[in-house]
Design a protein around this motif. Sequence first.
Motif, mmCIF file in Angstrom:
data_model
loop_
_atom_site.group_PDB
_atom_site.id
_atom_site.type_symbol
_atom_site.label_atom_id
_atom_site.label_comp_id
_atom_site.label_asym_id
_atom_site.label_seq_id
_atom_site.Cartn_x
_atom_site.Cartn_y
_atom_site.Cartn_z
ATOM 1 N N LEU A 81 6.564 -11.769 -5.395
ATOM 2 C CA LEU A 81 6.019 -13.131 -5.359
ATOM 3 C C LEU A 81 5.587 -13.512 -3.945
ATOM 4 O O LEU A 81 4.589 -14.215 -3.756
ATOM 5 C CB LEU A 81 7.060 -14.128 -5.869
ATOM 6 C CG LEU A 81 7.452 -14.059 -7.351
ATOM 7 C CD1 LEU A 81 8.316 -15.252 -7.713
ATOM 8 C CD2 LEU A 81 6.222 -14.012 -8.253
ATOM 9 N N GLU A 82 6.331 -13.033 -2.952
ATOM 10 C CA GLU A 82 6.059 -13.418 -1.560
ATOM 11 C C GLU A 82 4.788 -12.766 -1.021
ATOM 12 O O GLU A 82 4.001 -13.404 -0.324
ATOM 13 C CB GLU A 82 7.259 -13.028 -0.695
ATOM 14 C CG GLU A 82 7.185 -13.538 0.734
ATOM 15 C CD GLU A 82 8.469 -13.277 1.508
ATOM 16 O OE1 GLU A 82 8.391 -13.061 2.727
ATOM 17 O OE2 GLU A 82 9.543 -13.294 0.881
ATOM 18 N N THR A 83 4.586 -11.478 -1.343
ATOM 19 C CA THR A 83 3.463 -10.753 -0.754
ATOM 20 C C THR A 83 2.329 -10.466 -1.737
ATOM 21 O O THR A 83 1.187 -10.260 -1.336
ATOM 22 C CB THR A 83 3.927 -9.406 -0.179
ATOM 23 O OG1 THR A 83 4.330 -8.539 -1.257
ATOM 24 C CG2 THR A 83 5.099 -9.603 0.776
ATOM 25 N N GLY A 84 2.663 -10.394 -3.038
ATOM 26 C CA GLY A 84 1.646 -10.108 -4.048
ATOM 27 C C GLY A 84 1.378 -8.631 -4.258
ATOM 28 O O GLY A 84 0.483 -8.268 -5.042
ATOM 29 N N TYR A 85 2.164 -7.755 -3.622
ATOM 30 C CA TYR A 85 1.920 -6.313 -3.739
ATOM 31 C C TYR A 85 3.222 -5.548 -3.934
ATOM 32 O O TYR A 85 4.282 -5.959 -3.457
ATOM 33 C CB TYR A 85 1.197 -5.783 -2.491
ATOM 34 C CG TYR A 85 -0.207 -6.336 -2.356
ATOM 35 C CD1 TYR A 85 -1.273 -5.728 -3.013
ATOM 36 C CD2 TYR A 85 -0.455 -7.481 -1.594
ATOM 37 C CE1 TYR A 85 -2.560 -6.242 -2.908
ATOM 38 C CE2 TYR A 85 -1.737 -8.010 -1.490
ATOM 39 C CZ TYR A 85 -2.785 -7.380 -2.152
ATOM 40 O OH TYR A 85 -4.052 -7.903 -2.059
ATOM 41 N N TYR A 86 3.112 -4.417 -4.636
ATOM 42 C CA TYR A 86 4.264 -3.531 -4.842
ATOM 43 C C TYR A 86 3.736 -2.157 -5.243
ATOM 44 O O TYR A 86 2.528 -1.993 -5.481
ATOM 45 C CB TYR A 86 5.207 -4.081 -5.921
ATOM 46 C CG TYR A 86 4.572 -4.361 -7.269
ATOM 47 C CD1 TYR A 86 4.755 -3.491 -8.353
ATOM 48 C CD2 TYR A 86 3.803 -5.506 -7.477
ATOM 49 C CE1 TYR A 86 4.187 -3.757 -9.598
ATOM 50 C CE2 TYR A 86 3.233 -5.774 -8.711
ATOM 51 C CZ TYR A 86 3.421 -4.905 -9.760
ATOM 52 O OH TYR A 86 2.850 -5.166 -10.984
ATOM 53 N N LEU A 143 -0.495 -10.003 -10.618
ATOM 54 C CA LEU A 143 -1.427 -10.945 -11.246
ATOM 55 C C LEU A 143 -0.724 -12.149 -11.841
ATOM 56 O O LEU A 143 -1.113 -13.285 -11.595
ATOM 57 C CB LEU A 143 -2.234 -10.234 -12.338
ATOM 58 C CG LEU A 143 -3.168 -9.109 -11.891
ATOM 59 C CD1 LEU A 143 -3.909 -8.543 -13.093
ATOM 60 C CD2 LEU A 143 -4.147 -9.604 -10.832
ATOM 61 N N GLN A 144 0.304 -11.913 -12.650
ATOM 62 C CA GLN A 144 1.004 -13.031 -13.267
ATOM 63 C C GLN A 144 2.337 -12.568 -13.842
ATOM 64 O O GLN A 144 2.605 -11.376 -13.954
ATOM 65 C CB GLN A 144 0.173 -13.666 -14.387
ATOM 66 C CG GLN A 144 0.006 -12.803 -15.631
ATOM 67 C CD GLN A 144 -0.736 -13.510 -16.743
ATOM 68 O OE1 GLN A 144 -1.871 -13.175 -17.033
ATOM 69 N NE2 GLN A 144 -0.098 -14.483 -17.368
ATOM 70 N N GLN A 145 3.164 -13.550 -14.190
ATOM 71 C CA GLN A 145 4.421 -13.271 -14.855
ATOM 72 C C GLN A 145 4.516 -14.112 -16.119
ATOM 73 O O GLN A 145 4.002 -15.229 -16.178
ATOM 74 C CB GLN A 145 5.608 -13.554 -13.942
ATOM 75 C CG GLN A 145 5.694 -15.002 -13.457
ATOM 76 C CD GLN A 145 6.930 -15.245 -12.633
ATOM 77 O OE1 GLN A 145 8.030 -14.829 -12.983
ATOM 78 N NE2 GLN A 145 6.769 -15.925 -11.489
ATOM 79 N N GLY A 158 0.601 -6.451 -13.291
ATOM 80 C CA GLY A 158 -0.118 -6.122 -12.071
ATOM 81 C C GLY A 158 -1.301 -5.223 -12.354
ATOM 82 O O GLY A 158 -1.392 -4.586 -13.411
ATOM 83 N N GLU A 159 -2.233 -5.171 -11.396
ATOM 84 C CA GLU A 159 -3.414 -4.321 -11.509
ATOM 85 C C GLU A 159 -3.301 -3.148 -10.545
ATOM 86 O O GLU A 159 -2.892 -3.315 -9.393
ATOM 87 C CB GLU A 159 -4.674 -5.115 -11.199
ATOM 88 C CG GLU A 159 -5.961 -4.296 -11.344
ATOM 89 C CD GLU A 159 -7.218 -5.123 -11.151
ATOM 90 O OE1 GLU A 159 -8.320 -4.527 -11.156
ATOM 91 O OE2 GLU A 159 -7.124 -6.363 -10.981
ATOM 92 N N VAL A 160 -3.657 -1.967 -11.031
ATOM 93 C CA VAL A 160 -3.616 -0.763 -10.200
ATOM 94 C C VAL A 160 -4.737 -0.830 -9.159
ATOM 95 O O VAL A 160 -5.909 -0.897 -9.502
ATOM 96 C CB VAL A 160 -3.761 0.510 -11.049
ATOM 97 C CG1 VAL A 160 -3.733 1.754 -10.151
ATOM 98 C CG2 VAL A 160 -2.669 0.593 -12.106
ATOM 99 N N LYS A 161 -4.362 -0.796 -7.887
ATOM 100 C CA LYS A 161 -5.332 -0.821 -6.792
ATOM 101 C C LYS A 161 -5.432 0.512 -6.059
ATOM 102 O O LYS A 161 -6.450 0.815 -5.443
ATOM 103 C CB LYS A 161 -4.953 -1.928 -5.796
ATOM 104 C CG LYS A 161 -5.089 -3.336 -6.351
ATOM 105 C CD LYS A 161 -6.543 -3.636 -6.701
ATOM 106 C CE LYS A 161 -6.737 -5.068 -7.154
ATOM 107 N NZ LYS A 161 -8.151 -5.356 -7.499
ATOM 108 N N VAL A 162 -4.361 1.301 -6.107
ATOM 109 C CA VAL A 162 -4.339 2.627 -5.496
ATOM 110 C C VAL A 162 -3.665 3.576 -6.481
ATOM 111 O O VAL A 162 -2.634 3.235 -7.070
ATOM 112 C CB VAL A 162 -3.558 2.626 -4.163
ATOM 113 C CG1 VAL A 162 -3.457 4.039 -3.595
ATOM 114 C CG2 VAL A 162 -4.203 1.697 -3.150
#
Length: 215
Positions: A81-86, A143-145, A158-162
């Motif tokens: 939630l803090e960074t938007g990435y994992y 993206l959302q919960q 979430g959306e795959v970016k890498v």
Amino acid sequence: MSNFFYTDSDIKNLDRRVRLKLINAVTGIKPGNLVGSMNSKGQTNLSVFSSVVHLGSDPALLGMIMRPVEEVPRHTYQNILETGYYTINHIHPTFVENAHYTSAKFDESISEFDRCGLTAEFLENFDAPFVKESTFKMGMQFLQQIEIPQNKTRLIIGEVKVLVLPEEARVDGDIDLEQSRSIGISGLNSYYELRKLATFPYARTNEVPDFDNGS
């Protein structure tokens, strides 16, 4: 072969730990993954998940279930939630024990990467740590919960970016998880190696074989 038969009342009346193990295992083998994250101060976190699921290919969406966050701190959830990435990293036999122990409830100041003997790796300026020891990994953007009210868990989408995967796992356009040596999980703490049994063509109604069901 005899079978156990449980009604919903039987399940509710089971010892809590027995019920936990039983219902966690009834879905069969689930994907074993390590989810890497980092807070805005640069503190890394790593946790084992067995609930990652495909949600769609265009865009490339994955979901995973986050356990209730009201009473127990969930550092992975807070970081997302803090960074938007994992990141989502497949587990392999060479570090399956290390991966399992990331599920311990470490203090936020302790990185599971360091404590469990795994290496945080940063790729393509992506704002979350990958597991260097994993050869099959994804960088995700949150993206959302969606909260599931019956038990207060959350579906994290979430959306795959890498996407990084081993060359030998790409076979005729498909992914061979036996070649990537990806691990599966049953229940809470049982880990399985995967073995490919067969590959079948896309199922069309006019091409379904004549199966003999013995009737």
